[in-house]
Design a protein around this motif. Structure first.
Motif, PDB file in Angstrom:
ATOM      1  N   ALA A  21     -11.851 177.591  13.631  1.00 40.85           N
ATOM      2  CA  ALA A  21     -12.377 177.348  12.295  1.00 40.85           C
ATOM      3  C   ALA A  21     -13.540 176.374  12.377  1.00 40.85           C
ATOM      4  O   ALA A  21     -13.452 175.368  13.069  1.00 40.85           O
ATOM      5  CB  ALA A  21     -11.279 176.769  11.400  1.00 40.85           C
ATOM      6  N   PRO A  22     -14.679 176.653  11.705  1.00 46.27           N
ATOM      7  CA  PRO A  22     -15.766 175.697  11.673  1.00 46.27           C
ATOM      8  C   PRO A  22     -15.292 174.387  11.084  1.00 46.27           C
ATOM      9  O   PRO A  22     -14.386 174.351  10.251  1.00 46.27           O
ATOM     10  CB  PRO A  22     -16.804 176.371  10.758  1.00 46.27           C
ATOM     11  N   ALA A  23     -15.908 173.270  11.536  1.00 44.90           N
ATOM     12  CA  ALA A  23     -15.470 171.951  11.083  1.00 44.90           C
ATOM     13  C   ALA A  23     -15.458 171.865   9.564  1.00 44.90           C
ATOM     14  O   ALA A  23     -14.557 171.284   8.959  1.00 44.90           O
ATOM     15  CB  ALA A  23     -16.376 170.886  11.681  1.00 44.90           C
ATOM     16  N   ALA A  24     -16.476 172.455   8.919  1.00 44.75           N
ATOM     17  CA  ALA A  24     -16.558 172.384   7.465  1.00 44.75           C
ATOM     18  C   ALA A  24     -15.435 173.169   6.798  1.00 44.75           C
ATOM     19  O   ALA A  24     -15.093 172.917   5.648  1.00 44.75           O
ATOM     20  CB  ALA A  24     -17.914 172.903   6.994  1.00 44.75           C
ATOM     21  N   ALA A  25     -14.844 174.144   7.522  1.00 46.67           N
ATOM     22  CA  ALA A  25     -13.804 174.980   6.926  1.00 46.67           C
ATOM     23  C   ALA A  25     -12.437 174.326   7.013  1.00 46.67           C
ATOM     24  O   ALA A  25     -11.489 174.798   6.391  1.00 46.67           O
ATOM     25  CB  ALA A  25     -13.772 176.341   7.602  1.00 46.67           C
ATOM     26  N   VAL A  26     -12.295 173.269   7.807  1.00 47.50           N
ATOM     27  CA  VAL A  26     -11.029 172.560   7.938  1.00 47.50           C
ATOM     28  C   VAL A  26     -11.119 171.286   7.105  1.00 47.50           C
ATOM     29  O   VAL A  26     -11.805 170.346   7.475  1.00 47.50           O
ATOM     30  CB  VAL A  26     -10.726 172.207   9.411  1.00 47.50           C
ATOM     31  N   PRO A  27     -10.463 171.256   5.953  1.00 53.92           N
ATOM     32  CA  PRO A  27     -10.596 170.092   5.077  1.00 53.92           C
ATOM     33  C   PRO A  27      -9.765 168.906   5.554  1.00 53.92           C
ATOM     34  O   PRO A  27      -8.849 169.052   6.369  1.00 53.92           O
ATOM     35  CB  PRO A  27     -10.089 170.608   3.728  1.00 53.92           C
ATOM     36  N   SER A  82       5.407 160.030  -7.590  1.00 50.12           N
ATOM     37  CA  SER A  82       4.052 159.694  -8.026  1.00 50.12           C
ATOM     38  C   SER A  82       3.137 159.748  -6.820  1.00 50.12           C
ATOM     39  O   SER A  82       3.581 159.808  -5.674  1.00 50.12           O
ATOM     40  CB  SER A  82       4.007 158.308  -8.685  1.00 50.12           C
ATOM     41  N   GLY A  83       1.842 159.713  -7.087  1.00 51.00           N
ATOM     42  CA  GLY A  83       0.862 159.766  -6.010  1.00 51.00           C
ATOM     43  C   GLY A  83       0.246 161.146  -5.879  1.00 51.00           C
ATOM     44  O   GLY A  83       0.547 162.072  -6.642  1.00 51.00           O
ATOM     45  N   SER A  84      -0.615 161.290  -4.872  1.00 51.25           N
ATOM     46  CA  SER A  84      -1.397 162.517  -4.712  1.00 51.25           C
ATOM     47  C   SER A  84      -1.482 162.906  -3.240  1.00 51.25           C
ATOM     48  O   SER A  84      -1.619 162.048  -2.365  1.00 51.25           O
ATOM     49  CB  SER A  84      -2.813 162.294  -5.267  1.00 51.25           C
ATOM     50  N   VAL A  85      -1.391 164.217  -2.989  1.00 47.28           N
ATOM     51  CA  VAL A  85      -1.675 164.787  -1.664  1.00 47.28           C
ATOM     52  C   VAL A  85      -2.711 165.872  -1.873  1.00 47.28           C
ATOM     53  O   VAL A  85      -2.429 166.900  -2.500  1.00 47.28           O
ATOM     54  CB  VAL A  85      -0.420 165.374  -0.998  1.00 47.28           C
ATOM     55  N   ARG A  86      -3.904 165.658  -1.348  1.00 48.84           N
ATOM     56  CA  ARG A  86      -4.983 166.633  -1.498  1.00 48.84           C
ATOM     57  C   ARG A  86      -5.364 167.191  -0.134  1.00 48.84           C
ATOM     58  O   ARG A  86      -5.534 166.454   0.831  1.00 48.84           O
ATOM     59  CB  ARG A  86      -6.213 166.002  -2.156  1.00 48.84           C
ATOM     60  N   PHE A  87      -5.472 168.510  -0.089  1.00 52.23           N
ATOM     61  CA  PHE A  87      -5.945 169.203   1.111  1.00 52.23           C
ATOM     62  C   PHE A  87      -7.272 169.837   0.733  1.00 52.23           C
ATOM     63  O   PHE A  87      -7.313 170.903   0.120  1.00 52.23           O
ATOM     64  CB  PHE A  87      -4.926 170.240   1.557  1.00 52.23           C
ATOM     65  N   GLY A  88      -8.353 169.140   1.058  1.00 53.53           N
ATOM     66  CA  GLY A  88      -9.645 169.551   0.553  1.00 53.53           C
ATOM     67  C   GLY A  88      -9.672 169.433  -0.950  1.00 53.53           C
ATOM     68  O   GLY A  88      -9.353 168.386  -1.519  1.00 53.53           O
ATOM     69  N   GLU A  89      -9.985 170.520  -1.631  1.00 52.79           N
ATOM     70  CA  GLU A  89     -10.063 170.507  -3.094  1.00 52.79           C
ATOM     71  C   GLU A  89      -8.734 170.807  -3.765  1.00 52.79           C
ATOM     72  O   GLU A  89      -8.630 170.796  -4.997  1.00 52.79           O
ATOM     73  CB  GLU A  89     -11.098 171.532  -3.563  1.00 52.79           C
ATOM     74  N   HIS A  90      -7.689 171.060  -2.967  1.00 50.46           N
ATOM     75  CA  HIS A  90      -6.410 171.494  -3.532  1.00 50.46           C
ATOM     76  C   HIS A  90      -5.420 170.325  -3.616  1.00 50.46           C
ATOM     77  O   HIS A  90      -5.203 169.621  -2.636  1.00 50.46           O
ATOM     78  CB  HIS A  90      -5.806 172.608  -2.685  1.00 50.46           C
ATOM     79  N   GLU A  91      -4.817 170.163  -4.773  1.00 47.62           N
ATOM     80  CA  GLU A  91      -3.733 169.209  -4.968  1.00 47.62           C
ATOM     81  C   GLU A  91      -2.416 169.890  -4.605  1.00 47.62           C
ATOM     82  O   GLU A  91      -2.057 170.927  -5.162  1.00 47.62           O
ATOM     83  CB  GLU A  91      -3.698 168.747  -6.426  1.00 47.62           C
ATOM     84  N   LEU A  92      -1.685 169.303  -3.631  1.00 54.62           N
ATOM     85  CA  LEU A  92      -0.494 169.954  -3.108  1.00 54.62           C
ATOM     86  C   LEU A  92       0.793 169.518  -3.791  1.00 54.62           C
ATOM     87  O   LEU A  92       1.806 170.217  -3.672  1.00 54.62           O
ATOM     88  CB  LEU A  92      -0.349 169.668  -1.600  1.00 54.62           C
ATOM     89  N   THR A  93       0.786 168.389  -4.474  1.00 54.69           N
ATOM     90  CA  THR A  93       2.051 167.800  -4.919  1.00 54.69           C
ATOM     91  C   THR A  93       2.812 168.659  -5.923  1.00 54.69           C
ATOM     92  O   THR A  93       4.023 168.500  -6.076  1.00 54.69           O
ATOM     93  CB  THR A  93       1.812 166.401  -5.520  1.00 54.69           C
TER      94      THR A  93
END
Length: 281
Positions: A21-27, A82-93
């Protein structure tokens, strides 16, 4: 043709350039102020860390530190209070595990979960499920499109098996493999999902010294050859210090250290957490 790897290291898949995966594609994975409470008990207390793209990030700590709870939040098994887990633009919580997997997050559990009577090849094919476009009816009728897709997936499975060193075991029942090879098959099955982020829960636990070295070399190859980010929970500090680009240390659910492996290893708070106050002094 892929170059021959140094002894003990994994060979890159034949189409490594296409699969990497290109570096930019791996958030980045950004964990911010994550708290988890169970019936008044705080298992994680405002934990934060960032996994940079294409790195190995270890999460360590004594027993009961909150490592498994952290992994369960990252993979969607537990919901953060509470809190946040973000994988790139996606919120996972707020996402269930299968939705998180669809975003390219694969997890390997500490306990083996291979179907013991299925061949290694068929076990690895399970990892291709989310990438399969052929419908159940087309597959059952063995239509030409379904056969072509199956052939493509099996070719990729063979490449990944070679990457982890299991190409000669593809026809064997998964349950007949030695323990260390079964753990590698678990890793290969996760790689068959074509993930961007791997969550590895004690990947070398219970292995011999040779098996640990081999598995550590494969994990390093996943990062270096494929550019996949890895979050690693592991009690073997030798493996952690060799593999990790960054380390987060938990104790009683709180982050007590975060940084480069050498810095964390010498942090007085980390020494006290592992050895106790009197021994550390």
């Amino acid at each position: 043709m892929s170059p021959t790897p140094p002894p003990g290291e994994a060979a890159a898949p034949a189409d490594a350039e296409a699969s990497r995966a290109p570096a930019a594609a791996v958030p980045a994975l950004d964990v911010r102020d994550v708290t988890v409470r169970f019936a008044g008990l705080t298992a994680l207390d405002s934990v934060s860390f960032t996994v940079r793209p294409g790195t190995v990030h270890a999460v360590i700590g004594p027993n009961g530190a909150g490592k498994s709870t952290c992994f369960n939040v990252l993979s969607g098994v537990y919901r953060a209070t509470s809190g946040s887990v973000r994988f790139g633009e996606h919120e996972l919580t707020a996402l269930p595990p299968h939705k998180i997997a669809d975003l390219g997050v694969a997890r390997i559990f500490q306990n083996l979960a291979l179907p013991p009577r299925a061949t290694v090849e068929d076990s690895l094919m399970l990892g291709r499920h989310r990438l399969t476009r052929t419908g159940f009816l087309a597959a059952g009728l063995r239509l030409p499109a379904a056969a072509r897709e199956d052939a493509r997936h099996r070719a990729r499975v063979r490449e990944i098996a070679a990457f982890v060193g299991l190409e000669k075991q593809l026809a064997q029942p998964a349950g007949s493999l030695p323990y260390g090879q079964q753990k590698l098959a678990e890793l290969a099955r996760a790689l068959c999902m074509e993930p961007k982020l791997l969550l590895l829960d004690e990947p070398v636990a219970g292995m011999t010294a040779d098996e640990r070295r081999r598995t550590a070399a494969v994990i390093a190859g996943v990062r270096d050859s494929l550019g996949i980010s890895i979050v690693l929970v592991e009690h073997d500090m030798g493996v952690v210090m060799r593999l990790a680009d960054a380390v987060t240390v938990l104790d009683f659910g709180r982050r007590i250290a975060d940084g480069a492996p050498g810095d964390v290893q010498n942090d007085p708070a980390v020494v006290r957490a592992y050895l106790g106050e009197e021994t550390a002094e």
